[in-house]
Design an enzyme around this catalytic site. Structure first.
Site, PDB file in Angstrom:
ATOM      1  N   ASP A 135      -7.404  -3.249 -12.652  1.00 53.25           N
ATOM      2  CA  ASP A 135      -6.670  -3.050 -13.571  1.00 53.25           C
ATOM      3  C   ASP A 135      -5.193  -2.330 -13.254  1.00 53.25           C
ATOM      4  O   ASP A 135      -4.637  -2.013 -13.539  1.00 53.25           O
ATOM      5  CB  ASP A 135      -6.830  -2.080 -15.183  1.00 53.25           C
ATOM      6  CG  ASP A 135      -5.724  -2.271 -15.999  1.00 53.25           C
ATOM      7  OD1 ASP A 135      -4.891  -3.642 -15.987  1.00 53.25           O
ATOM      8  OD2 ASP A 135      -6.033  -1.855 -17.047  1.00 53.25           O
ATOM      9  N   ASP A 278       0.188   7.632 -19.699  1.00 58.56           N
ATOM     10  CA  ASP A 278      -0.591   5.911 -19.760  1.00 58.56           C
ATOM     11  C   ASP A 278      -1.123   6.444 -21.217  1.00 58.56           C
ATOM     12  O   ASP A 278      -1.879   7.056 -21.103  1.00 58.56           O
ATOM     13  CB  ASP A 278      -1.008   5.205 -18.894  1.00 58.56           C
ATOM     14  CG  ASP A 278      -1.849   4.667 -19.073  1.00 58.56           C
ATOM     15  OD1 ASP A 278      -0.941   3.516 -18.764  1.00 58.56           O
ATOM     16  OD2 ASP A 278      -3.018   4.072 -18.952  1.00 58.56           O
ATOM     17  N   GLU A 320       4.281   6.539 -23.131  1.00 60.75           N
ATOM     18  CA  GLU A 320       4.140   4.805 -23.289  1.00 60.75           C
ATOM     19  C   GLU A 320       2.883   4.675 -24.518  1.00 60.75           C
ATOM     20  O   GLU A 320       1.718   5.355 -24.776  1.00 60.75           O
ATOM     21  CB  GLU A 320       3.044   4.857 -22.102  1.00 60.75           C
ATOM     22  CG  GLU A 320       2.777   2.932 -21.442  1.00 60.75           C
ATOM     23  CD  GLU A 320       1.349   2.399 -21.348  1.00 60.75           C
ATOM     24  OE1 GLU A 320       1.894   1.307 -21.985  1.00 60.75           O
ATOM     25  OE2 GLU A 320       1.149   3.184 -21.592  1.00 60.75           O
ATOM     26  N   HIS A 390       5.404  -4.550 -16.444  1.00 62.03           N
ATOM     27  CA  HIS A 390       4.248  -5.298 -15.323  1.00 62.03           C
ATOM     28  C   HIS A 390       2.971  -5.419 -16.561  1.00 62.03           C
ATOM     29  O   HIS A 390       1.835  -6.281 -16.197  1.00 62.03           O
ATOM     30  CB  HIS A 390       3.115  -4.300 -14.731  1.00 62.03           C
ATOM     31  CG  HIS A 390       2.505  -3.183 -15.636  1.00 62.03           C
ATOM     32  ND1 HIS A 390       3.799  -1.870 -16.314  1.00 62.03           N
ATOM     33  CD2 HIS A 390       1.270  -2.794 -15.960  1.00 62.03           C
ATOM     34  CE1 HIS A 390       2.577  -0.621 -17.153  1.00 62.03           C
ATOM     35  NE2 HIS A 390       1.380  -1.429 -16.979  1.00 62.03           N
ATOM     36  N   ASP A 391       3.014  -5.527 -18.092  1.00 63.32           N
ATOM     37  CA  ASP A 391       2.971  -5.775 -18.954  1.00 63.32           C
ATOM     38  C   ASP A 391       2.989  -6.590 -19.902  1.00 63.32           C
ATOM     39  O   ASP A 391       4.240  -6.595 -19.362  1.00 63.32           O
ATOM     40  CB  ASP A 391       2.202  -4.598 -19.851  1.00 63.32           C
ATOM     41  CG  ASP A 391       1.186  -3.178 -19.624  1.00 63.32           C
ATOM     42  OD1 ASP A 391       0.078  -4.117 -18.567  1.00 63.32           O
ATOM     43  OD2 ASP A 391       1.490  -2.629 -19.859  1.00 63.32           O
ATOM     44  N   ARG A 511      -1.659 -11.257 -17.173  1.00 67.78           N
ATOM     45  CA  ARG A 511      -0.273 -10.730 -16.871  1.00 67.78           C
ATOM     46  C   ARG A 511      -0.205 -10.381 -15.189  1.00 67.78           C
ATOM     47  O   ARG A 511       1.150  -9.527 -14.794  1.00 67.78           O
ATOM     48  CB  ARG A 511      -0.083  -8.765 -16.720  1.00 67.78           C
ATOM     49  CG  ARG A 511      -1.130  -8.281 -18.702  1.00 67.78           C
ATOM     50  CD  ARG A 511      -1.435  -7.387 -19.197  1.00 67.78           C
ATOM     51  NE  ARG A 511      -2.541  -6.741 -18.233  1.00 67.78           N
ATOM     52  CZ  ARG A 511      -3.491  -6.025 -18.129  1.00 67.78           C
ATOM     53  NH1 ARG A 511      -2.631  -4.587 -18.890  1.00 67.78           N
ATOM     54  NH2 ARG A 511      -4.075  -5.465 -17.773  1.00 67.78           N
TER      55      ARG A 511
HETATM   56  C1  GLC Z   1      -1.187   1.164 -20.434  1.00 67.55           C
HETATM   57  C2  GLC Z   1      -1.061  -0.043 -19.151  1.00 67.55           C
HETATM   58  C3  GLC Z   1      -1.266  -0.925 -18.566  1.00 67.55           C
HETATM   59  C4  GLC Z   1      -2.643  -0.860 -18.643  1.00 67.55           C
HETATM   60  C5  GLC Z   1      -3.992   0.456 -19.882  1.00 67.55           C
HETATM   61  C6  GLC Z   1      -4.919   0.416 -19.834  1.00 67.55           C
HETATM   62  O1  GLC Z   1      -0.767   0.137 -21.214  1.00 67.55           O
HETATM   63  O2  GLC Z   1       0.577  -0.324 -19.099  1.00 67.55           O
HETATM   64  O3  GLC Z   1      -0.742  -1.736 -17.967  1.00 67.55           O
HETATM   65  O4  GLC Z   1      -3.910  -1.979 -18.437  1.00 67.55           O
HETATM   66  O5  GLC Z   1      -2.643   1.095 -19.667  1.00 67.55           O
HETATM   67  O6  GLC Z   1      -4.823   1.519 -18.404  1.00 67.55           O
END
Ligand code: GLC
Length: 625
Positions: A135, A278, A320, A390-391, A511
């Site tokens: 991921d 995160d 986040e 990036h998402d 993504r």
């Molecule tokens: C956050 C990251 C994403 C990831 C997710 C799981 O949302 O930005 O890219 O897939 O966490 O770690």
């Protein structure tokens, strides 16, 4: 053996004498919140007090190991606690591998960052990831080791030092919610270690998972449906909110809290100044809920903040939390949580999504609703604004603003998503992400340049309009009142990367469209005023320079939404003398200006009374009289 020392004595014991008095002062200041929040979470356990004392000793050791230069930074930042809210702060986010190949390669790109005015670099995960698909590094196998493909711990320390000398703070992800299924904790659990099994949420059968599933959402409904994964070694179901190989951590276990705060402070001692926490919304599970934004998740963050304020007060925590607008302010600790400070910064994902929504609808209703729903923040806290990352652009955060409750709301967001997937002749070249049906939206993927029409532009006028749309969205992020963050490649107009489709392990996750390698051929064009890249680059640099001149554009300065006679226009006042006037439509619109004379900061043209805004045009107006 039980020690007779108090928690404070345990904290101070490992410290050199010179640091003790200040550490004791900070402890006194933050002890109540720290102890009280941890007691709420873990106080029912018989071993709570010895655990708390051991935690203090671990923190004391980490404090003692903090390099002198970072102790100095802590002291400076304590004198200016809102340093990151200045209008001169500018973020930039990128994958290490895509930007510089490895950490040393990132260091070589510092001149590019400085040319843009970047003061804050968010490097996406660079710790040792899971073997195989991870991921994008968000499945971490070790919090103490840099990914060997990207460098070493020494390279990280060298990079943070170089960045610091260049006036750039390094932000690292700290993936709090889960670890890789090949992290030592997961491996130990699989091998039968009972203490490590308690690091995770595991269940012998489907009884509890089914009960939880009744109210849980889905992050990747197509690529990774469900929230639980059966593990053959454990012979149990494991909670996996994201991909099956990302095992959610069990924060009801205090050992997890200790391990994660120590991981954070260990990285801080290597020079990381900001942590992107995160998936913060998911840290606590409660049956009958969506297991997001639970009070306990906030207590955990408040306890972490108190620890940071004691041990490394120069460090920032960034949430986040991709959640609906009303749920966002709580991540600053501003409301409903007893008033303790929580994160310093939080992503304003509603603002980001609403900016895109306004482009698709050629109307700013959604955007204005989000601006109105954005409260003023406590001192020394700020939003993070951005255009892309990036998402995916997640649409569901806008459900509250998308109209009255009912099927029209998701349908409206689904129309926006299909616009960005190129439906009905739209200029956008993106992909609808993980949508479960035609009348429900999940997310949209694509680089900003592709979503705004630069990729599809077939003539000079279409190119011109795409450029305007790119600058319009960046202008919003730069003038909103936040720490704005650019996404790697957007400053050059880099478009989608379709190569992921050929990789079976990535093909189901679009993504990857917005994760291209940095394009040096475009970089070479950045000063060529005849090229699209050159025009975009200089347009952005102009906005960045203008922004840093205006105190009114600092993150904490007041913002007012002015009424506008045309729904396509956003009129955002900052202080009494700055006005961002943005036309989100393809038609020219006439706008009444507030009293006084104004000058467009970009063109220098003076205006007053009424002004005509061409399609997708933006004016950054400064009051002259
Ligand atoms: C956050 C990251 C994403 C990831 C997710 C799981 O949302 O930005 O890219 O897939 O966490 O770690």
């Amino acid at each position: 053996m039980m020690s007779d020392l108090t928690p404070l004595e345990r904290l101070l014991e490992p410290l050199p004498t010179a640091l003790r008095a200040e550490a004791a002062r900070r402890y006194a200041r933050h002890e109540t919140v720290l102890f009280e929040r941890l007691a709420r979470l873990y106080g029912g356990r018989r071993d709570f007090l010895p655990w708390f004392c051991d935690l203090m000793e671990s923190l004391g050791r980490l404090h003692a190991a903090r390099p002198a230069v970072l102790l100095q930074l802590d002291a400076e930042r304590l004198l200016q606690p809102d340093w990151f809210a200045s209008q001169s702060m500018l973020g930039y986010s990128t994958y290490v591998q895509r930007f510089g190949g490895n950490l040393n390669g990132v260091a070589e790109r510092i001149p590019h960052l400085r040319e843009l005015g970047v003061t804050y670099l968010h490097l996406l995960p660079f710790l040792r990831p899971r073997a195989g698909e991870s991921d994008g590094g968000f499945a971490v196998a070790s919090f103490d080791e840099v990914d060997p493909e990207l460098g070493s711990n020494a390279d990280l320390e060298a990079l943070t030092a170089q960045l610091r000398e260049s006036g750039i703070s390094l932000c690292s992800d700290l993936i709090l919610n889960h670890v890789a299924d090949d992290h030592a904790w997961a491996l130990g659990a699989k091998q039968g270690d009972p203490l490590l099994r308690e690091f995770f949420h595991t269940y012998p059968d489907r009884d509890m998972p089914d009960r939880y599933e009744a109210t849980l959402g889905q992050i990747f409904p197509q690529a990774a449906p469900g929230n639980f994964t059966f593990d053959g070694s454990l012979q149990r179901w494991v909670w996996t909110t994201f991909y099956p190989y990302q095992w959610d951590l069990n924060y009801a276990n205090p050992a997890v809290f200790t391990a994660m705060i120590c991981a954070m402070l260990g990285l801080a001692n290597r020079g990381v100044e900001v942590f992107r926490l995160d998936s913060t919304a998911f840290l606590w599970k409660r049956e009958g809920t969506d297991c997001m934004n639970q009070p306990e998740a906030h207590w955990l963050l408040q306890a972490m903040r108190a620890i940071v304020d004691i041990v490394a007060p120069g460090v920032l925590m960034k949430a986040e939390a991709i959640v609906a607008t009303p749920k966002l302010p709580a991540y600053f600790g501003s409301e409903g949580n007893g008033g303790a400070p929580e994160c310093h910064i939080a992503y304003h994902s509603s603002l980001m999504a609403a900016g895109w929504g306004a482009l698709a609808e050629q109307n700013t209703d959604l955007l204005r609703a989000v601006v109105r729903a954005t409260p003023a923040l406590p001192p020394s806290a700020c939003w993070l604004s951005y255009v892309r990352c990036h998402d995916d652009i997640g649409w569901n955060v806008l459900l509250n603003e998308a109209g009255e409750n009912g099927p029209a709301r998701p349908a409206r967001l689904a129309r926006i998503a299909s616009f960005f997937a190129g439906a009905n002749g739209s200029y956008a070249r993106g992909d609808a992400f993980q949508s479960s049906s035609l009348d429900k939206a999940h997310g949209s993927n694509g680089m900003a340049a592709s979503l705004t029409g630069l990729e599809s532009a077939a003539d000079t006028q279409q190119t011109e309009f795409a450029l305007r749309r790119l600058l319009l969205l960046h202008g919003l992020a730069l003038s909103f009142g936040a720490l704005p963050m650019l996404y790697m490649g957007d400053e050059l107009g880099m478009t989608n990367d379709y190569s992921y489709i050929k990789r079976p392990d990535r093909a189901m996750d679009s993504r990857w469209l917005q994760r291209p390698p940095f394009d040096d051929s475009l970089l070479a064009l950045r000063h060529d005023s005849g090229s699209v890249t050159g025009r975009l680059f200089s347009g952005l640099r102009q906005l960045i320079a203008l922004r840093s001149r205006h105190d009114a554009l600092a993150a904490g300065a007041p913002r007012t939404l002015l009424p506008s006679s045309d729904g396509a226009v956003l009129a955002l006042m900052r202080g009494p003398d700055f006005l961002n006037l943005s036309n989100f439509s393809g038609d020219s619109v006439a706008c009444d200006l507030p009293e006084g004379r104004w000058r467009d900061g970009v063109s220098g043209v003076e205006v007053s009374g009424k002004v005509s805004l061409p399609p997708w045009a933006m004016l950054w107006l400064e009051r002259t009289v």
